[in-house]
Design an enzyme around this catalytic site. Structure first.
Site, short mmCIF file in Angstrom:
data_model
loop_
_atom_site.label_atom_id
_atom_site.label_comp_id
_atom_site.label_asym_id
_atom_site.label_seq_id
_atom_site.Cartn_x
_atom_site.Cartn_y
_atom_site.Cartn_z
CE LYS A 227 41.46 21.08 4.92
NZ LYS A 227 40.75 20.09 5.70
CG HIS A 264 39.57 22.87 1.14
ND1 HIS A 264 39.76 21.62 0.60
CD2 HIS A 264 38.83 22.67 2.25
CE1 HIS A 264 39.15 20.71 1.34
NE2 HIS A 264 38.57 21.33 2.34
CG ASP A 296 37.98 22.98 5.76
OD1 ASP A 296 36.98 23.44 5.18
OD2 ASP A 296 38.36 21.81 5.62
CG ASP A 298 33.97 21.11 6.55
OD1 ASP A 298 33.68 21.22 5.35
OD2 ASP A 298 35.12 20.79 6.93
CG ASP A 328 32.81 18.65 2.26
OD1 ASP A 328 32.43 17.94 3.22
OD2 ASP A 328 34.01 18.81 1.96
C1 RNT Z 1 38.23 17.91 3.71
C2 RNT Z 1 37.61 17.91 2.36
C3 RNT Z 1 36.86 16.67 1.98
C4 RNT Z 1 36.03 16.12 3.12
C5 RNT Z 1 35.12 14.97 2.73
C6 RNT Z 1 34.57 14.27 3.91
O1 RNT Z 1 38.69 19.13 4.10
O2 RNT Z 1 36.78 19.01 2.22
O3 RNT Z 1 36.10 16.91 0.86
O4 RNT Z 1 35.27 17.10 3.74
O5 RNT Z 1 35.77 14.14 1.88
ZN ZN Z 2 35.56 19.16 0.50
#
Ligand code: RNT
Ligand code: ZN
Length: 421
Positions: A227, A264, A296, A298, A328
């Protein structure tokens, strides 16, 4: 509802012009597993019996949509509901903080039995289980985990990693399907530290110790996730891309692979452009399909250019079968089941659209130096009628055509989720 079969017949004729066997493509796409992450269902809260369930580690689930699952039972029910509307083979991806011991069990003490309910559920459904050590949301994770300077803290997390690999073997033995473990630590710093190598040497040593102590573990594949930054770790991460890539390549073991999460990297870097280089040196890769918006963040996976480019690249490299595809994301601002359904359907749909292209022909044209035709082909297939094939496929798999799932998810929200207050 329109005539889905008729649409499929038309699409078949369209693709036949280019020598594409639609039914064969459907079979490939249908049998390629996608690992659905459990943590969309409860904003990564988990089921440990602890007072403070807040999410740390520089990641955040923003939003306050009502009805999230409060325990394993509710989460499994929601996952089942979402899975109804996601065609194709699925696995479930669990995090260590989803253990269901009767009372609090710390991360360095977790055992296979604490995951028995998940395993029984997976066996009953005939699906595989993947796993993740949880190196965050814990009082001992605030000053680093596997890279911590405090040796007691570091030992604690090494033990967690060791236990997770053993639990992975248990998942493999019970489900009969390999367990893909993703190792991600949030360890980092708000400022660039003066000593940038100490944390990396300790992180390397921790991974070495975890793998050495569990070298007899079977049926487990280990992704090492890098990351570039996290919240509160804006300037430095111990597990940077170079660190993780270096670790994986030096380890030179088939079960130790890179995890590439689409959120990431620096904003102009894309995972789709990294795959071929990694496959030059590695047999497989683990993907975390997500959607970063400015950071990031998500967000729910979109049917966007990058998701499509990743799938196209995997098809063109002929590496779909060597790639562990996992999702994810964690969006707490919309119905959490809708988030899963939209994100997982988009992932699968991007795979289908990518597989419905005349790759051999395009490679042939390129090899012959016909770069004009190469561009013409690439552009033509962006608007090919893959959605007619998608609808037929969803119909065939009983996963709901078009938006038909939406009303059903809304009814479930009303009858089940909104009553969880
Ligand atoms: C965090 C990573 C990781 C998490 C999970 C919950 O930036 O992406 O994979 O999102 O483990
Ligand atoms: Zn991840």
């Amino acid at each position: 509802m329109y005539d889905v079969k008729k649409g499929y017949e038309v699409a078949k004729e369209f693709y036949a012009q280019y020598g594409i066997d639609v039914d064969k493509v459907i079979e490939t796409v249908n049998s390629t597993p996608i690992s659905m992450h459990c943590w969309q269902g409860d904003d990564v809260a988990g089921c440990e019996h602890k007072e403070d369930n807040s999410l740390t580690g520089g990641i955040q689930a923003t939003g306050n949509y009502p009805g999230k699952a409060r325990n394993g039972e509710e989460l499994r029910a929601d996952i089942e509901k979402a899975m109804q509307y996601i065609p194709g083979e699925l696995k479930l991806n669990l995090h260590a903080n989803y253990q269901e011991a009767d009372s609090f069990v710390d991360r360095n003490e977790i055992e296979p039995k604490h995951f028995e309910k998940w395993v029984n559920w997976a066996v009953e459904k005939g699906i595989g289980l993947d796993f993740n050590p949880t190196y965050f949301s814990h009082p001992k994770s605030s000053n680093g985990t596997l890279s911590a300077a405090d040796e007691d803290v570091r030992r604690f997390w090494i033990e967690h990693g060791i236990r997770c690999r053993k639990i992975g073997q248990y998942f493999y033995e019970k489900t009969g399907k390999p367990c893909v473990i993703n190792h991600w630590t949030p360890d980092g710093d708000k400022e660039v530290p003066v000593d940038t190598i100490g944390p990396r040497l300790r992180l390397k040593d921790s991974y070495d110790k975890i793998f050495e102590a569990t070298k007899d573990v079977k049926g487990v594949i280990d992704g090492i996730e890098s990351k570039v930054f996290g919240i509160g770790a804006e300037s430095f991460t111990a597990g940077s891309h170079e660190f993780c890539m270096g670790y994986v390549m030096k380890a030179n073991k088939d079960h130790i692979i890179m995890t590439l999460d689409t959120g990431h990297y620096h904003p102009t870097e894309v995972v789709s452009a990294k795959l071929a280089s990694i496959f030059t040196f590695s047999k497989s890769v683990l993907l975390h399909v997500s959607r970063p918006i400015r950071w990031d963040s998500d967000h729910v996976v979109s049917f966007d250019d990058e998701t499509r480019a990743i799938m196209e690249e995997l098809v063109r490299l002929d590496k779909l079968k060597d790639t562990y595809i996992a999702t994810d994301f964690f969006d707490a601002s919309i119905n959490r089941i809708a988030a899963w359904v939209i994100g997982l359907r988009n992932t699968r749909k991007a795979m289908l659209a990518a597989a419905l292209q005349p790759v051999d022909k395009m490679k042939e044209l390129e090899a012959a130096g016909d770069v004009s035709a190469r561009l013409a082909y690439k552009e033509e297939f962006k608007a090919a009628p893959f959605s007619l094939v998608w609808d037929y496929y969803c119909h065939r798999e009983n996963a709901g055509v078009g938006l038909s799932w939406l009303e059903e998810v809304k009814a479930y929200e009303k009858e089940v989720m909104l009553k969880r207050v």
